[in-house]
Design a protein around this motif. Structure first.
Motif, PDB file in Angstrom:
ATOM      1  N   PRO A   1       2.440   8.718  -0.843  1.00  0.00           N
ATOM      2  CA  PRO A   1       1.056   8.916  -1.261  1.00  0.00           C
ATOM      3  C   PRO A   1       0.862   9.604  -2.613  1.00  0.00           C
ATOM      4  O   PRO A   1      -0.234   9.591  -3.155  1.00  0.00           O
ATOM      5  CB  PRO A   1       0.483   9.796  -0.152  1.00  0.00           C
TER       6      PRO A   1
ATOM      7  N   SER B   1      -6.994  10.986  -6.551  1.00  0.00           N
ATOM      8  CA  SER B   1      -7.327   9.763  -5.822  1.00  0.00           C
ATOM      9  C   SER B   1      -7.266   8.603  -6.794  1.00  0.00           C
ATOM     10  O   SER B   1      -7.339   8.785  -8.009  1.00  0.00           O
ATOM     11  CB  SER B   1      -8.715   9.849  -5.181  1.00  0.00           C
ATOM     12  N   GLN B   2      -7.148   7.423  -6.234  1.00  0.00           N
ATOM     13  CA  GLN B   2      -7.081   6.219  -7.053  1.00  0.00           C
ATOM     14  C   GLN B   2      -8.452   5.559  -7.024  1.00  0.00           C
ATOM     15  O   GLN B   2      -8.925   5.158  -5.959  1.00  0.00           O
ATOM     16  CB  GLN B   2      -6.018   5.277  -6.496  1.00  0.00           C
TER      17      GLN B   2
ATOM     18  N   LYS C   1       6.945  10.952  -1.966  1.00  0.00           N
ATOM     19  CA  LYS C   1       6.304  11.222  -0.678  1.00  0.00           C
ATOM     20  C   LYS C   1       5.558  12.550  -0.638  1.00  0.00           C
ATOM     21  O   LYS C   1       4.606  12.701   0.112  1.00  0.00           O
ATOM     22  CB  LYS C   1       7.319  11.153   0.466  1.00  0.00           C
ATOM     23  N   ASP C   2       6.010  13.538  -1.442  1.00  0.00           N
ATOM     24  CA  ASP C   2       5.349  14.845  -1.413  1.00  0.00           C
ATOM     25  C   ASP C   2       5.774  15.665  -2.633  1.00  0.00           C
ATOM     26  O   ASP C   2       6.605  15.219  -3.438  1.00  0.00           O
ATOM     27  CB  ASP C   2       5.653  15.595  -0.114  1.00  0.00           C
TER      28      ASP C   2
ATOM     29  N   SER D   1       1.139  10.069  -6.554  1.00  0.00           N
ATOM     30  CA  SER D   1       1.375   9.473  -7.876  1.00  0.00           C
ATOM     31  C   SER D   1       1.318  10.595  -8.898  1.00  0.00           C
ATOM     32  O   SER D   1       0.337  11.338  -8.952  1.00  0.00           O
ATOM     33  CB  SER D   1       0.298   8.442  -8.225  1.00  0.00           C
TER      34      SER D   1
ATOM     35  N   GLY E   1       4.283   5.684   3.134  1.00  0.00           N
ATOM     36  CA  GLY E   1       4.708   7.077   3.054  1.00  0.00           C
ATOM     37  C   GLY E   1       4.994   7.593   1.656  1.00  0.00           C
ATOM     38  O   GLY E   1       5.773   8.530   1.492  1.00  0.00           O
TER      39      GLY E   1
ATOM     40  N   ASP F   1       0.853  -1.191   0.000  1.00  0.00           N
ATOM     41  CA  ASP F   1       0.000   0.000   0.000  1.00  0.00           C
ATOM     42  C   ASP F   1       0.885   1.236   0.000  1.00  0.00           C
ATOM     43  O   ASP F   1       1.594   1.498   0.969  1.00  0.00           O
ATOM     44  CB  ASP F   1      -0.899  -0.024   1.232  1.00  0.00           C
ATOM     45  N   GLN F   2       0.864   2.003  -1.085  1.00  0.00           N
ATOM     46  CA  GLN F   2       1.779   3.138  -1.210  1.00  0.00           C
ATOM     47  C   GLN F   2       1.491   4.215  -0.169  1.00  0.00           C
ATOM     48  O   GLN F   2       2.395   4.906   0.274  1.00  0.00           O
ATOM     49  CB  GLN F   2       1.810   3.668  -2.645  1.00  0.00           C
ATOM     50  N   GLN F   3       0.252   4.362   0.268  1.00  0.00           N
ATOM     51  CA  GLN F   3      -0.076   5.334   1.318  1.00  0.00           C
ATOM     52  C   GLN F   3       0.591   4.950   2.641  1.00  0.00           C
ATOM     53  O   GLN F   3       1.172   5.783   3.325  1.00  0.00           O
ATOM     54  CB  GLN F   3      -1.601   5.395   1.537  1.00  0.00           C
ATOM     55  N   LYS F   4       0.492   3.669   2.977  1.00  0.00           N
ATOM     56  CA  LYS F   4       0.977   3.197   4.278  1.00  0.00           C
ATOM     57  C   LYS F   4       2.497   3.168   4.383  1.00  0.00           C
ATOM     58  O   LYS F   4       3.031   3.089   5.481  1.00  0.00           O
ATOM     59  CB  LYS F   4       0.383   1.833   4.597  1.00  0.00           C
TER      60      LYS F   4
END
Length: 156
Positions: free
Chosen positions: A67, A145-146, A116-117, A69, A65, A60-63
């Motif tokens: 987020p 959002s995905q 990451k940002d 794309s 760090g 999970d790319q969010q989990k």
């Protein structure tokens, strides 16, 4: 490697593996209606022929760090084979680029870049893509959002 023609059982095995590559051979064989030994033999044949390229953990790319794309459309100055090959080889060096496609249309490549940002993307852009020889333009689009992200191919 020899060409592997998929039959209905192979397709069911692939569907089961795509759903859970961690499943035991007994679980897969029960699901596809085959005993474990022939099922394992079919899996080995598909691995040897390259139908099954490998096994991975889906993270999970969010989990972790990461987020953000970013989809970057790249246009090269020229579309000669050597220039396309040079670009393709160059982008293989950067783990931030998780997908890359040679495209038709106005752009030559479409990249999915994970960071990451926004400052991380800016730094990546400045130290990599903008320094590549032969890049005429870069157009970045940020995913808000995905909606869907499937790993499994619709093989059945």
């Amino acid at each position: 490697m020899a060409e592997h023609t998929l039959d209905a059982i192979d397709r069911r095995i692939l569907a089961a593996l795509q759903e859970n590559a961690h499943a035991t051979m007994e679980e897969i064989s029960t699901r596809v209606g085959l005993s474990p030994s022939p099922c394992a033999r079919r899996v080995r044949q598909m691995e040897a022929s390259g139908v099954i390229k490998g096994y991975v953990a889906v993270v999970d790319q969010q989990k972790v760090g990461l987020p953000i794309s970013v989809f970057a459309s790249i246009r090269l100055e020229r579309q000669r084979e050597d220039e396309l090959d040079r670009f393709s080889r160059a982008i293989l060096r950067w783990p931030e680029i998780v997908e890359c496609y040679l495209m038709t249309g106005q752009r030559d490549y479409l990249l999915r870049i994970v960071v990451k940002d926004l400052p991380a993307y800016e730094a990546f852009l400045k130290r990599t893509l903008t320094r590549l020889e032969g890049v005429a333009s870069i157009e970045s689009s940020f995913a808000l959002s995905q909606v869907k992200h499937a790993q499994a191919l619709p093989i059945e």
